[in-house]
Design a protein around this motif. Structure first.
Motif, PDB file in Angstrom:
ATOM      1  N   ASP A 101      -7.542   8.902  -4.722  1.00  0.00           N
ATOM      2  CA  ASP A 101      -7.596   9.829  -5.851  1.00  0.00           C
ATOM      3  C   ASP A 101      -6.313   9.819  -6.687  1.00  0.00           C
ATOM      4  O   ASP A 101      -6.112  10.694  -7.536  1.00  0.00           O
ATOM      5  CB  ASP A 101      -7.867  11.243  -5.343  1.00  0.00           C
ATOM      6  CG  ASP A 101      -6.793  11.720  -4.350  1.00  0.00           C
ATOM      7  OD1 ASP A 101      -5.822  10.973  -4.118  1.00  0.00           O
ATOM      8  OD2 ASP A 101      -6.947  12.828  -3.809  1.00  0.00           O
ATOM      9  N   GLY A 102      -5.465   8.832  -6.424  1.00  0.00           N
ATOM     10  CA  GLY A 102      -4.230   8.728  -7.186  1.00  0.00           C
ATOM     11  C   GLY A 102      -3.045   9.438  -6.568  1.00  0.00           C
ATOM     12  O   GLY A 102      -1.917   9.306  -7.049  1.00  0.00           O
ATOM     13  N   SER A 103      -3.280  10.201  -5.507  1.00  0.00           N
ATOM     14  CA  SER A 103      -2.177  10.909  -4.853  1.00  0.00           C
ATOM     15  C   SER A 103      -1.346   9.934  -4.014  1.00  0.00           C
ATOM     16  O   SER A 103      -1.798   8.839  -3.667  1.00  0.00           O
ATOM     17  CB  SER A 103      -2.726  12.024  -3.962  1.00  0.00           C
ATOM     18  OG  SER A 103      -3.573  11.496  -2.960  1.00  0.00           O
ATOM     19  N   ALA A 104      -0.129  10.343  -3.690  1.00  0.00           N
ATOM     20  CA  ALA A 104       0.780   9.480  -2.934  1.00  0.00           C
ATOM     21  C   ALA A 104       0.229   9.184  -1.540  1.00  0.00           C
ATOM     22  O   ALA A 104      -0.273  10.081  -0.858  1.00  0.00           O
ATOM     23  CB  ALA A 104       2.149  10.129  -2.839  1.00  0.00           C
ATOM     24  N   ARG A 105       0.320   7.951  -1.136  1.00  0.00           N
ATOM     25  CA  ARG A 105      -0.152   7.514   0.180  1.00  0.00           C
ATOM     26  C   ARG A 105       0.941   6.717   0.886  1.00  0.00           C
ATOM     27  O   ARG A 105       1.873   6.197   0.256  1.00  0.00           O
ATOM     28  CB  ARG A 105      -1.396   6.630   0.046  1.00  0.00           C
ATOM     29  CG  ARG A 105      -2.589   7.304  -0.595  1.00  0.00           C
ATOM     30  CD  ARG A 105      -3.152   8.429   0.253  1.00  0.00           C
ATOM     31  NE  ARG A 105      -4.392   8.968  -0.311  1.00  0.00           N
ATOM     32  CZ  ARG A 105      -5.609   8.593   0.062  1.00  0.00           C
ATOM     33  NH1 ARG A 105      -5.761   7.676   1.008  1.00  0.00           N
ATOM     34  NH2 ARG A 105      -6.673   9.126  -0.504  1.00  0.00           N
ATOM     35  N   ASP A 115      -4.503   3.990   4.251  1.00  0.00           N
ATOM     36  CA  ASP A 115      -3.204   3.634   3.674  1.00  0.00           C
ATOM     37  C   ASP A 115      -3.367   2.593   2.576  1.00  0.00           C
ATOM     38  O   ASP A 115      -4.376   1.884   2.495  1.00  0.00           O
ATOM     39  CB  ASP A 115      -2.275   3.063   4.754  1.00  0.00           C
ATOM     40  CG  ASP A 115      -2.072   4.024   5.912  1.00  0.00           C
ATOM     41  OD1 ASP A 115      -2.037   5.241   5.667  1.00  0.00           O
ATOM     42  OD2 ASP A 115      -1.964   3.548   7.064  1.00  0.00           O
ATOM     43  N   ILE A 116      -2.359   2.470   1.733  1.00  0.00           N
ATOM     44  CA  ILE A 116      -2.266   1.334   0.812  1.00  0.00           C
ATOM     45  C   ILE A 116      -1.706   0.167   1.611  1.00  0.00           C
ATOM     46  O   ILE A 116      -0.650   0.294   2.242  1.00  0.00           O
ATOM     47  CB  ILE A 116      -1.349   1.661  -0.377  1.00  0.00           C
ATOM     48  CG1 ILE A 116      -1.940   2.807  -1.201  1.00  0.00           C
ATOM     49  CG2 ILE A 116      -1.134   0.423  -1.251  1.00  0.00           C
ATOM     50  CD1 ILE A 116      -1.008   3.324  -2.291  1.00  0.00           C
ATOM     51  N   VAL A 117      -2.384  -0.958   1.611  1.00  0.00           N
ATOM     52  CA  VAL A 117      -1.985  -2.101   2.431  1.00  0.00           C
ATOM     53  C   VAL A 117      -1.588  -3.268   1.534  1.00  0.00           C
ATOM     54  O   VAL A 117      -2.353  -3.680   0.648  1.00  0.00           O
ATOM     55  CB  VAL A 117      -3.109  -2.530   3.395  1.00  0.00           C
ATOM     56  CG1 VAL A 117      -2.704  -3.782   4.170  1.00  0.00           C
ATOM     57  CG2 VAL A 117      -3.436  -1.387   4.356  1.00  0.00           C
ATOM     58  N   PHE A 167       2.834   1.657  -7.070  1.00  0.00           N
ATOM     59  CA  PHE A 167       1.848   2.427  -6.319  1.00  0.00           C
ATOM     60  C   PHE A 167       2.396   3.825  -6.006  1.00  0.00           C
ATOM     61  O   PHE A 167       3.601   3.981  -5.778  1.00  0.00           O
ATOM     62  CB  PHE A 167       1.497   1.716  -5.008  1.00  0.00           C
ATOM     63  CG  PHE A 167       0.864   0.363  -5.191  1.00  0.00           C
ATOM     64  CD1 PHE A 167      -0.494   0.236  -5.385  1.00  0.00           C
ATOM     65  CD2 PHE A 167       1.652  -0.786  -5.185  1.00  0.00           C
ATOM     66  CE1 PHE A 167      -1.076  -1.017  -5.557  1.00  0.00           C
ATOM     67  CE2 PHE A 167       1.084  -2.040  -5.356  1.00  0.00           C
ATOM     68  CZ  PHE A 167      -0.286  -2.152  -5.548  1.00  0.00           C
ATOM     69  N   PRO A 168       1.526   4.837  -5.978  1.00  0.00           N
ATOM     70  CA  PRO A 168       1.976   6.185  -5.591  1.00  0.00           C
ATOM     71  C   PRO A 168       2.334   6.205  -4.107  1.00  0.00           C
ATOM     72  O   PRO A 168       1.460   6.218  -3.248  1.00  0.00           O
ATOM     73  CB  PRO A 168       0.749   7.057  -5.899  1.00  0.00           C
ATOM     74  CG  PRO A 168      -0.421   6.131  -5.816  1.00  0.00           C
ATOM     75  CD  PRO A 168       0.089   4.797  -6.283  1.00  0.00           C
ATOM     76  N   THR A 169       3.614   6.183  -3.818  1.00  0.00           N
ATOM     77  CA  THR A 169       4.097   5.931  -2.465  1.00  0.00           C
ATOM     78  C   THR A 169       4.652   7.189  -1.818  1.00  0.00           C
ATOM     79  O   THR A 169       5.525   7.864  -2.388  1.00  0.00           O
ATOM     80  CB  THR A 169       5.190   4.837  -2.482  1.00  0.00           C
ATOM     81  OG1 THR A 169       4.651   3.659  -3.089  1.00  0.00           O
ATOM     82  CG2 THR A 169       5.667   4.528  -1.081  1.00  0.00           C
ATOM     83  N   ARG A 170       4.150   7.492  -0.629  1.00  0.00           N
ATOM     84  CA  ARG A 170       4.721   8.592   0.156  1.00  0.00           C
ATOM     85  C   ARG A 170       5.826   8.059   1.058  1.00  0.00           C
ATOM     86  O   ARG A 170       6.942   8.544   1.052  1.00  0.00           O
ATOM     87  CB  ARG A 170       3.626   9.277   0.985  1.00  0.00           C
ATOM     88  CG  ARG A 170       4.136  10.482   1.764  1.00  0.00           C
ATOM     89  CD  ARG A 170       3.005  11.330   2.318  1.00  0.00           C
ATOM     90  NE  ARG A 170       2.331  10.697   3.434  1.00  0.00           N
ATOM     91  CZ  ARG A 170       1.894  11.353   4.514  1.00  0.00           C
ATOM     92  NH1 ARG A 170       2.082  12.657   4.620  1.00  0.00           N
ATOM     93  NH2 ARG A 170       1.259  10.727   5.473  1.00  0.00           N
ATOM     94  N   ARG A 171       5.509   7.061   1.864  1.00  0.00           N
ATOM     95  CA  ARG A 171       6.495   6.427   2.748  1.00  0.00           C
ATOM     96  C   ARG A 171       6.171   4.944   2.851  1.00  0.00           C
ATOM     97  O   ARG A 171       5.036   4.527   2.617  1.00  0.00           O
ATOM     98  CB  ARG A 171       6.463   7.064   4.150  1.00  0.00           C
ATOM     99  CG  ARG A 171       6.930   8.502   4.179  1.00  0.00           C
ATOM    100  CD  ARG A 171       6.654   9.170   5.506  1.00  0.00           C
ATOM    101  NE  ARG A 171       5.243   9.132   5.850  1.00  0.00           N
ATOM    102  CZ  ARG A 171       4.638  10.018   6.635  1.00  0.00           C
ATOM    103  NH1 ARG A 171       5.327  11.018   7.145  1.00  0.00           N
ATOM    104  NH2 ARG A 171       3.354   9.921   6.910  1.00  0.00           N
ATOM    105  N   ILE A 172       7.180   4.145   3.211  1.00  0.00           N
ATOM    106  CA  ILE A 172       7.028   2.690   3.303  1.00  0.00           C
ATOM    107  C   ILE A 172       7.207   2.256   4.754  1.00  0.00           C
ATOM    108  O   ILE A 172       8.215   2.597   5.406  1.00  0.00           O
ATOM    109  CB  ILE A 172       8.076   1.963   2.439  1.00  0.00           C
ATOM    110  CG1 ILE A 172       7.733   2.103   0.956  1.00  0.00           C
ATOM    111  CG2 ILE A 172       8.165   0.501   2.806  1.00  0.00           C
ATOM    112  CD1 ILE A 172       6.697   1.125   0.461  1.00  0.00           C
TER     113      ILE A 172
END
Length: 573
Positions: free
Chosen positions: A150-154, A183-185, A222-227
């Motif tokens: 939904d575009g929120s940070a992942r 997750d974004i992969v 990318f909308p990033t929460r943690r890496i």
């Protein structure tokens, strides 16, 4: 008569052949750093000498090969060089995922990208050639959005492939629909091009900087929460270089089938990113011992969150389920949401598909529910936590502790004191004491759990393990550098003193049995040939103990109702 096996690869790296393009041998380890000249197994002829590196001096020791193998070896090496593919990595599957890839730059917008669909993008970061010169080509990476995006940070998970592979390897092995779908992969190219084709990761500061720049580009796209980084093979080694070079950039790393390069600087660190080593005990490409030594080196230098996930009997191949569980661990140690930490721990404790639950590592995640939230604490607790979350977490920890007590009790019934651990194998009451395999598995899988830590303290287990470690290094040094006659004598003297050293070469029995078949030609002493009996007894003891360990673990029911007692049970028998 048994086929001579003296150049079958030892699973602990003494003669574990790697491809000519691999750099896995340049690791920091007290073990031998073996750098092979080819990637082949010789099933013919008596080829006992090997090309090795001395464990203490790191000098190369070259022993001539029999002339009758020379022509065959040259021809085989030429054929081998022509492939240009890292054999262990190539076994994981073709470079490109089925159906190919659609090119799409994330900068053009993510709104109409289909979740769980793999796209390929070209970064603005240039890589290097093998010699370290900058090339014109830019690093590429694949990317895939999570389900219900939904575009929120992942959270973003970046896959670092092994030698000879590139960005296409990740989605081929770790299909996003079933692997980390929330997750974004990303799967990214190595920092360097190989002359023989494919890519790899370099070992110096420039490579770490190139990868940092690529990571920052991904964060902006990318909308990033943690890496989080997951590396396999050469990529595993590089994750440690990246994380120690820029520790504030990465939130956690998983090191699968790798260790520490000598070039990776590990200075004293009061914190450091959470690290989880994932390693098969029968890995013949990157020895299991490399992970053990790397873990110990990091802990010695002040890294406080370093886990090791041993997968008994597994080799170097990718393990999607285990890899995901290890990512759950580093996420669980960094999330700021207690409910998420509990959910991640529960996933780590799953015994689905026959896997052993991650008892010790899950307990470490759940322990955060009881820690201080002070900003100087590491690992750190949570600023806000509900009573329900505290109760649920304590209940799961109680369940772990209860099963840990059963393991400790079973072992205490067989081991009376530390002196019993120090007794050489050939002097024990039974030739195949099952507690050996049980103790080894429990010590590593349950590290940090109170019941097992109390057992280890009472038995002075870590002191004894250090003694067995020292004895094993003498054995492996002899095995790699001495002639069979002398090496076998050392093995006979040492094997009983290193029964608790789990990373012994898995092919040790095959090697010395092959020597025993040629005892007369090799001028072996009859008493030294008895080493085959001792090694066989040790392997039998380990297998018996492993079966007992698994039987106790079979009673684990991760989702059973839990009640929180007034006080935690004692850690004794």
């Amino acid at each position: 008569m048994r086929v001579p096996a003296t150049l079958l690869p030892l699973s602990m790296g003494l003669t574990g052949f790697e491809p000519v393009t691999s750099r896995l041998s340049s690791v920091r380890s007290n073990q031998l750093s073996y750098k092979p000249s080819h990637g082949l197994i010789w099933p013919w002829g008596q080829v006992y000498p090997r090309l090795v590196y001395n464990a203490s001096t790191r000098t190369r020791v070259v022993v001539p090969f029999p002339m009758r193998c020379t022509v065959l070896m040259i021809a085989a090496v030429v054929l081998r060089l022509g492939t240009g593919v890292c054999t262990p990595c190539a076994q994981a599957g073709p470079l490109a995922p089925p159906g190919g890839l659609t090119e799409r730059q994330p900068s053009k917008g993510l709104q109409d990208a289909t979740p769980l669909t793999t796209y390929v993008a070209t970064s603005a970061v240039r890589g290097l050639d093998e010699g370290g010169e900058q090339v014109d080509e830019f690093l590429k990476y694949t990317w895939s959005l999570p389900e219900r995006f939904d575009g929120s940070a992942r959270d973003v998970v970046i896959i670092l492939p092994g030698t000879g592979l590139d960005h296409r390897w990740g989605p081929r092995v770790y299909e996003h629909a079933t692997w980390r779908p929330g997750d974004i992969v990303i799967s990214i190219d190595g920092t360097r091009e190989l002359v023989v084709g494919g890519r790899t990761f370099g070992k110096d500061a420039r490579d770490a900087t190139i990868f940092r720049d690529a990571t920052l580009e991904i964060i902006r796209a990318f909308p990033t929460r943690r890496i989080y980084l997951y590396g396999h093979n050469e990529g595993a080694f590089f994750t440690l270089l990246a994380a120690t070079s820029f520790p504030r950039l990465y939130n956690g790393i998983v090191v699968h089938g790798g260790g520490l390069w000598n070039s990776t600087r590990v200075g004293p660190s009061p914190r450091g990113v959470p690290i989880c080593f994932l390693h098969g005990t029968e890995d013949q490409v990157a020895p299991y011992l490399w992970a053990v030594d790397a873990r110990d080196e990091l802990v010695k230098n002040g890294f406080r969150i370093v886990g090791l996930r041993r997968v008994y009997g597994h080799k170097h191949e990718p393990e999607p389920g285990e890899a995901s569980a290890c990512i759950d661990f580093v996420m669980g140690m960094t999330t700021d949401k207690p409910e998420e930490a509990i959910e991640l721990a529960r996933r780590m404790l799953s015994s689905q598909n026959g896997r052993t639950p991650m008892f010790g590592l899950a307990d470490a995640v759940l322990a955060r529910l009881e820690l201080s939230a002070d900003k100087e604490a590491w690992p750190r607790g949570f600023k806000e936590i509900s009573e329900d979350a505290k109760r649920e977490g304590a209940g799961v920890r109680l369940q772990i502790q209860t099963l840990g007590l059963r393991h400790a009790g079973a072992l205490r019934a067989q081991i009376k004191d530390a002196q019993g651990l120090r007794q050489p194998l050939q002097e024990m009451d039974t030739p195949t004491p099952a507690w050996i395999g049980h103790l080894l598995a429990a010590r590593e899988d349950w590290r940090g759990v109170e019941a097992i830590e109390a057992l280890a303290a009472d038995l002075k287990l870590d002191e004894v393990l250090a003694e067995h470690d020292a004895a094993a290094r003498v054995l492996m040094e002899a095995l790699a550098t001495q002639e069979p006659k002398d090496a076998l004598a050392v093995i006979r003297r040492q094997i009983g003193k290193c029964a608790l050293f789990e990373p012994l070469p898995k092919n040790l029995l095959a090697i010395i049995e092959a020597w025993a078949d040629e005892a007369e030609m090799l001028k072996l002493k009859p008493e030294d040939v008895q080493a085959t009996v001792l090694v066989r007894q040790l392997l039998t003891a380990r297998q018996r103990g492993l079966e007992a360990y698994r039987q106790l673990n079979a009673s684990w029911v991760p989702d059973a109702p839990n009640a929180v007692p007034a006080a935690r049970p004692a850690a004794g028998p």
